[in-house]
Design a protein around this motif. Structure first.
Motif, PDB file in Angstrom:
ATOM      1  N   VAL A 178       3.237   6.474  -2.017  1.00  0.00           N
ATOM      2  CA  VAL A 178       2.392   7.205  -2.352  1.00  0.00           C
ATOM      3  C   VAL A 178       1.343   7.943  -2.158  1.00  0.00           C
ATOM      4  O   VAL A 178       0.708   9.054  -1.969  1.00  0.00           O
ATOM      5  N   GLY A 179       0.982   7.194  -0.998  1.00  0.00           N
ATOM      6  CA  GLY A 179      -0.791   7.611  -0.381  1.00  0.00           C
ATOM      7  C   GLY A 179      -1.354   6.280   0.293  1.00  0.00           C
ATOM      8  O   GLY A 179      -0.570   5.401  -0.106  1.00  0.00           O
ATOM      9  N   GLY A 180      -2.135   6.698   1.262  1.00  0.00           N
ATOM     10  CA  GLY A 180      -3.251   4.880   1.367  1.00  0.00           C
ATOM     11  C   GLY A 180      -3.494   4.547   0.237  1.00  0.00           C
ATOM     12  O   GLY A 180      -3.609   5.363  -1.114  1.00  0.00           O
ATOM     13  N   ALA A 181      -4.992   3.665   0.823  1.00  0.00           N
ATOM     14  CA  ALA A 181      -5.145   2.941  -0.447  1.00  0.00           C
ATOM     15  C   ALA A 181      -6.255   3.854  -1.195  1.00  0.00           C
ATOM     16  O   ALA A 181      -5.736   3.738  -2.196  1.00  0.00           O
ATOM     17  N   VAL A 182      -7.131   4.708  -1.115  1.00  0.00           N
ATOM     18  CA  VAL A 182      -8.287   5.140  -1.660  1.00  0.00           C
ATOM     19  C   VAL A 182      -6.470   6.354  -2.453  1.00  0.00           C
ATOM     20  O   VAL A 182      -7.212   6.192  -3.667  1.00  0.00           O
ATOM     21  N   VAL A 183      -5.506   7.029  -2.149  1.00  0.00           N
ATOM     22  CA  VAL A 183      -4.833   7.623  -3.224  1.00  0.00           C
ATOM     23  C   VAL A 183      -4.639   6.801  -4.281  1.00  0.00           C
ATOM     24  O   VAL A 183      -3.890   7.481  -5.541  1.00  0.00           O
ATOM     25  N   ARG A 184      -3.626   5.464  -3.843  1.00  0.00           N
ATOM     26  CA  ARG A 184      -3.235   4.622  -4.669  1.00  0.00           C
ATOM     27  C   ARG A 184      -3.831   4.209  -5.748  1.00  0.00           C
ATOM     28  O   ARG A 184      -3.281   4.552  -7.016  1.00  0.00           O
ATOM     29  N   ASN A 185      -5.241   3.772  -5.380  1.00  0.00           N
ATOM     30  CA  ASN A 185      -6.048   3.637  -5.638  1.00  0.00           C
ATOM     31  C   ASN A 185      -6.508   5.042  -6.737  1.00  0.00           C
ATOM     32  O   ASN A 185      -6.920   4.416  -8.318  1.00  0.00           O
ATOM     33  N   ARG A 186      -6.884   5.500  -6.793  1.00  0.00           N
ATOM     34  CA  ARG A 186      -6.683   6.928  -7.611  1.00  0.00           C
ATOM     35  C   ARG A 186      -5.777   7.613  -8.178  1.00  0.00           C
ATOM     36  O   ARG A 186      -5.877   7.567  -9.889  1.00  0.00           O
ATOM     37  N   VAL A 187      -4.859   7.407  -8.264  1.00  0.00           N
ATOM     38  CA  VAL A 187      -3.238   6.746  -9.294  1.00  0.00           C
ATOM     39  C   VAL A 187      -3.401   6.298  -9.925  1.00  0.00           C
ATOM     40  O   VAL A 187      -3.129   6.644 -11.523  1.00  0.00           O
ATOM     41  N   LYS A 188      -3.540   5.303  -9.739  1.00  0.00           N
ATOM     42  CA  LYS A 188      -3.358   3.871 -10.629  1.00  0.00           C
ATOM     43  C   LYS A 188      -4.443   3.638 -11.999  1.00  0.00           C
ATOM     44  O   LYS A 188      -4.956   3.886 -12.954  1.00  0.00           O
ATOM     45  N   ARG A 189      -5.522   4.171 -10.742  1.00  0.00           N
ATOM     46  CA  ARG A 189      -6.990   4.675 -12.603  1.00  0.00           C
ATOM     47  C   ARG A 189      -6.792   5.626 -13.664  1.00  0.00           C
ATOM     48  O   ARG A 189      -6.831   5.036 -14.341  1.00  0.00           O
ATOM     49  N   ARG A 190      -6.596   6.723 -13.076  1.00  0.00           N
ATOM     50  CA  ARG A 190      -5.853   7.935 -13.516  1.00  0.00           C
ATOM     51  C   ARG A 190      -4.590   7.368 -15.117  1.00  0.00           C
ATOM     52  O   ARG A 190      -4.364   7.603 -16.056  1.00  0.00           O
ATOM     53  N   LEU A 191      -3.927   7.036 -14.489  1.00  0.00           N
ATOM     54  CA  LEU A 191      -2.009   6.276 -15.234  1.00  0.00           C
ATOM     55  C   LEU A 191      -3.523   5.319 -16.031  1.00  0.00           C
ATOM     56  O   LEU A 191      -3.099   5.193 -17.902  1.00  0.00           O
ATOM     57  N   ARG A 192      -3.931   4.290 -15.835  1.00  0.00           N
ATOM     58  CA  ARG A 192      -5.153   3.269 -16.722  1.00  0.00           C
ATOM     59  C   ARG A 192      -5.790   4.149 -17.533  1.00  0.00           C
ATOM     60  O   ARG A 192      -5.390   3.258 -19.049  1.00  0.00           O
ATOM     61  N   VAL A 227       5.654  -0.392 -18.038  1.00  0.00           N
ATOM     62  CA  VAL A 227       5.570  -0.515 -16.437  1.00  0.00           C
ATOM     63  C   VAL A 227       6.154   1.161 -15.904  1.00  0.00           C
ATOM     64  O   VAL A 227       6.992   1.387 -16.330  1.00  0.00           O
ATOM     65  N   VAL A 228       5.374   1.327 -15.510  1.00  0.00           N
ATOM     66  CA  VAL A 228       5.000   3.063 -15.030  1.00  0.00           C
ATOM     67  C   VAL A 228       4.717   2.791 -13.161  1.00  0.00           C
ATOM     68  O   VAL A 228       3.947   2.458 -13.257  1.00  0.00           O
ATOM     69  N   ARG A 229       6.047   2.996 -13.131  1.00  0.00           N
ATOM     70  CA  ARG A 229       5.691   3.629 -11.426  1.00  0.00           C
ATOM     71  C   ARG A 229       5.804   5.022 -11.160  1.00  0.00           C
ATOM     72  O   ARG A 229       5.922   5.602 -11.710  1.00  0.00           O
ATOM     73  N   ALA A 230       4.392   4.749 -10.132  1.00  0.00           N
ATOM     74  CA  ALA A 230       3.807   6.319  -9.870  1.00  0.00           C
ATOM     75  C   ALA A 230       5.012   6.619  -8.589  1.00  0.00           C
ATOM     76  O   ALA A 230       5.584   5.852  -8.111  1.00  0.00           O
ATOM     77  N   LEU A 231       5.168   8.067  -8.863  1.00  0.00           N
ATOM     78  CA  LEU A 231       6.433   8.954  -7.133  1.00  0.00           C
ATOM     79  C   LEU A 231       4.851   9.444  -6.149  1.00  0.00           C
ATOM     80  O   LEU A 231       4.145   9.258  -6.598  1.00  0.00           O
ATOM     81  N   PRO A 232       6.226   9.456  -5.129  1.00  0.00           N
ATOM     82  CA  PRO A 232       5.085   9.811  -4.310  1.00  0.00           C
ATOM     83  C   PRO A 232       4.462  11.694  -4.667  1.00  0.00           C
ATOM     84  O   PRO A 232       2.803  12.226  -4.406  1.00  0.00           O
ATOM     85  N   ASP A 233       4.589  12.485  -5.639  1.00  0.00           N
ATOM     86  CA  ASP A 233       4.375  13.665  -6.201  1.00  0.00           C
ATOM     87  C   ASP A 233       3.006  13.091  -6.675  1.00  0.00           C
ATOM     88  O   ASP A 233       2.958  14.246  -7.671  1.00  0.00           O
ATOM     89  N   ALA A 234       2.916  12.136  -7.032  1.00  0.00           N
ATOM     90  CA  ALA A 234       1.799  11.990  -8.257  1.00  0.00           C
ATOM     91  C   ALA A 234       0.271  12.032  -7.512  1.00  0.00           C
ATOM     92  O   ALA A 234      -0.896  11.947  -8.292  1.00  0.00           O
ATOM     93  N   ALA A 235       0.515  11.881  -6.103  1.00  0.00           N
ATOM     94  CA  ALA A 235      -0.630  11.875  -5.220  1.00  0.00           C
ATOM     95  C   ALA A 235      -1.417  13.306  -4.841  1.00  0.00           C
ATOM     96  O   ALA A 235      -2.752  12.942  -5.415  1.00  0.00           O
TER      97      ALA A 235
END
Length: 114
Positions: free
Chosen positions: A51-65, A82-90
């Motif tokens: 999905v991306g670097g740590a900053v991007v992954r954490n942003r995606v997780k915060r949005r999904l939560r 379980v919600v699994r983010a795909l690369p386009d989620a970034a």
């Protein structure tokens, strides 16, 4: 925010939901849901390095939560999601994530209820 009691944390819970549950995918995410029959509804998130670097992954997780916090009470009792983010989620807008999460949850719940 998603309450702590509603978060999947154990690896075994993630594996159980992903292996025994049904799934529904969209462009930005895949939803896995297992109906366990317990009273508690729980959700977890899998966001890989694809999905991306740590900053991007954490942003995606915060949005999904944040999105799941509004939706978890509407799921059937005993749902393990379980919600699994795909690369386009970034690069996806918040509204796009919300729409695709709603679509995927609805589809997965219908499949699991059969």
């Amino acid at each position: 925010m998603l309450p702590a009691r509603s978060r999947l944390r154990a690896s075994a819970d993630f594996q159980s939901a992903m292996r025994r549950g049904t799934r529904a995918g969209r462009r930005t995410l895949v939803v896995h849901i297992a109906l366990t029959g317990d009273a508690e509804r729980m959700a977890g998130f899998a966001v890989s390095k694809a999905v991306g670097g740590a900053v991007v992954r954490n942003r995606v997780k915060r949005r999904l939560r944040a999105l799941m916090a509004d939706r978890i009470d509407h799921l059937p009792a005993g749902s393990r999601v379980v919600v699994r983010a795909l690369p386009d989620a970034a690069d996806a807008e918040f509204s796009t994530l919300a729409r695709e999460l709603d679509d995927a949850l609805g589809s997965a719940v219908r499949k699991a209820s059969r």
